[in-house]
Design an enzyme around this catalytic site. Structure first.
Site, mmCIF file in Angstrom:
data_model
loop_
_atom_site.group_PDB
_atom_site.id
_atom_site.type_symbol
_atom_site.label_atom_id
_atom_site.label_comp_id
_atom_site.label_asym_id
_atom_site.label_seq_id
_atom_site.Cartn_x
_atom_site.Cartn_y
_atom_site.Cartn_z
ATOM 1 N N TYR A 149 40.241 33.999 48.197
ATOM 2 C CA TYR A 149 38.944 33.634 48.571
ATOM 3 C C TYR A 149 39.050 32.285 49.102
ATOM 4 O O TYR A 149 37.996 31.725 49.803
ATOM 5 C CB TYR A 149 38.063 33.738 47.497
ATOM 6 C CG TYR A 149 37.318 34.990 47.185
ATOM 7 C CD1 TYR A 149 36.781 35.506 48.366
ATOM 8 C CD2 TYR A 149 37.359 35.619 45.881
ATOM 9 C CE1 TYR A 149 36.277 36.937 48.055
ATOM 10 C CE2 TYR A 149 36.829 36.974 45.892
ATOM 11 C CZ TYR A 149 36.081 37.517 46.842
ATOM 12 O OH TYR A 149 35.742 38.751 46.898
ATOM 13 N N GLU A 175 47.161 51.710 23.450
ATOM 14 C CA GLU A 175 46.216 52.018 24.529
ATOM 15 C C GLU A 175 44.881 51.695 24.324
ATOM 16 O O GLU A 175 43.991 51.243 25.261
ATOM 17 C CB GLU A 175 46.853 53.079 25.357
ATOM 18 C CG GLU A 175 46.062 53.421 26.609
ATOM 19 C CD GLU A 175 46.345 54.846 27.344
ATOM 20 O OE1 GLU A 175 45.593 54.948 28.407
ATOM 21 O OE2 GLU A 175 47.219 55.395 26.741
#
Length: 286
Positions: free
Chosen positions: A159, A245
């Site tokens: 950006y 996970e």
């Protein structure tokens, strides 16, 4: 059977005269302890450099570098480019090629290195002029970051100059090229990925001067720092690291006092297997 280990007798309520969970944990920890002893013996005699292993034909070894060394190397690259312009030879950058055929795996170090094939990025060539400009812009941004001692994410870097980069994939690709040119890791360029993954358990470390005690982070845990170059003084007595996970499984195990005193829980197995940034932070030796 002679020499066989007898299991505790079952109680009428279906339990055991001995704590069944403690029995199971000790059983699991036996191979873990054996593996730790083997890794410790191997680590004491493990070779650390390409020269020790005897690997030749490597253009540059990528390693962690302090900000001053990164700044000095980028300035040297820029001075070489200026000298080439003043000699009338044009504006170009020379960097290691990152194609698959130029990569080599060194099993002794568990590391992928680049061989001696080089790539020249010439500004006068229409096919590489824009990428040469992006390379110059990225190096200028890295110099600014190193000078100010701050870190940004890859998205933040994109950006800063959207009109030039157009797509984040282009700035990310050139960032890897710059890391290869300098011979350092991407985190040494002060550009990191977004935070992913959580850790809780038997580990304490210093994060940019702040002491982080992961044993006192509750069930939520501590987000894994993206800037691994700021992490120092890692210490702990965990007997194993458990990668998890799912959030539900992580919270359940974090609340389990039987696992807590022995383990370092690390949530984000999916991120570790799919995100290069977390995978690097997971494998990064400290």
């Amino acid at each position: 059977m002679p020499g066989a280990r007898k299991r505790p007798a079952a109680t009428p309520g279906g339990g055991s005269s001995r704590d069944a969970s403690a029995w199971d944990v000790e059983e699991v920890l036996q191979p873990v302890k054996q593996l730790r002893r083997k890794m410790g013996q191997a680590g004491s005699s493990r070779k650390q450099t390409l020269e020790e292993v005897g690997v030749l034909g490597v253009s540059k070894e990528v390693k962690n570098m302090p900000s001053d060394d990164v700044t000095a190397e980028i300035e040297r690259i820029c001075l070489d480019a200026v000298g080439s312009i003043l000699r009338g030879e044009g504006f170009s950058y020379l960097m290691p090629s990152r194609v698959a055929s130029n990569q080599m795996y060194v099993p002794e170090l568990d590391r992928v290195v680049l061989k001696d094939k080089m790539l020249e990025r010439v500004f006068a060539n229409s096919s590489s002029a824009r990428k040469t400009a992006i390379t110059t812009r990225v190096m200028a941004l890295v110099l600014e970051l190193c000078g100010r001692g701050i870190h940004v994410t890859k998205r933040d870097l994109f950006y800063t100059d959207v009109k030039l980069f157009r797509q984040q994939a282009e700035s990310d690709d050139v960032l890897d090229d710059v890391a290869c040119m300098v011979g350092c890791t991407r985190s040494s360029l002060h550009v990191v990925a977004a935070e992913k993954g959580i850790v809780v358990g038997r580990v304490i470390f210093e994060d940019d001067g702040d002491t982080i005690d992961c044993t006192k982070m509750g069930v939520g845990g501590k987000a894994i720092p993206p800037s691994i170059d700021r992490v120092t003084g890692v210490r702990g007595d965990a007997q194993f690291i458990l990668l998890i996970e799912k959030d539900a499984a992580f919270m359940r195990l974090a609340e389990d006092r039987q696992v807590g005193p022995r383990a370092l829980l690390w949530r984000g197995l999916q991120a570790v297997t799919r995100s290069d940034s977390v995978w690097l932070r997971t494998r990064q030796p400290r």
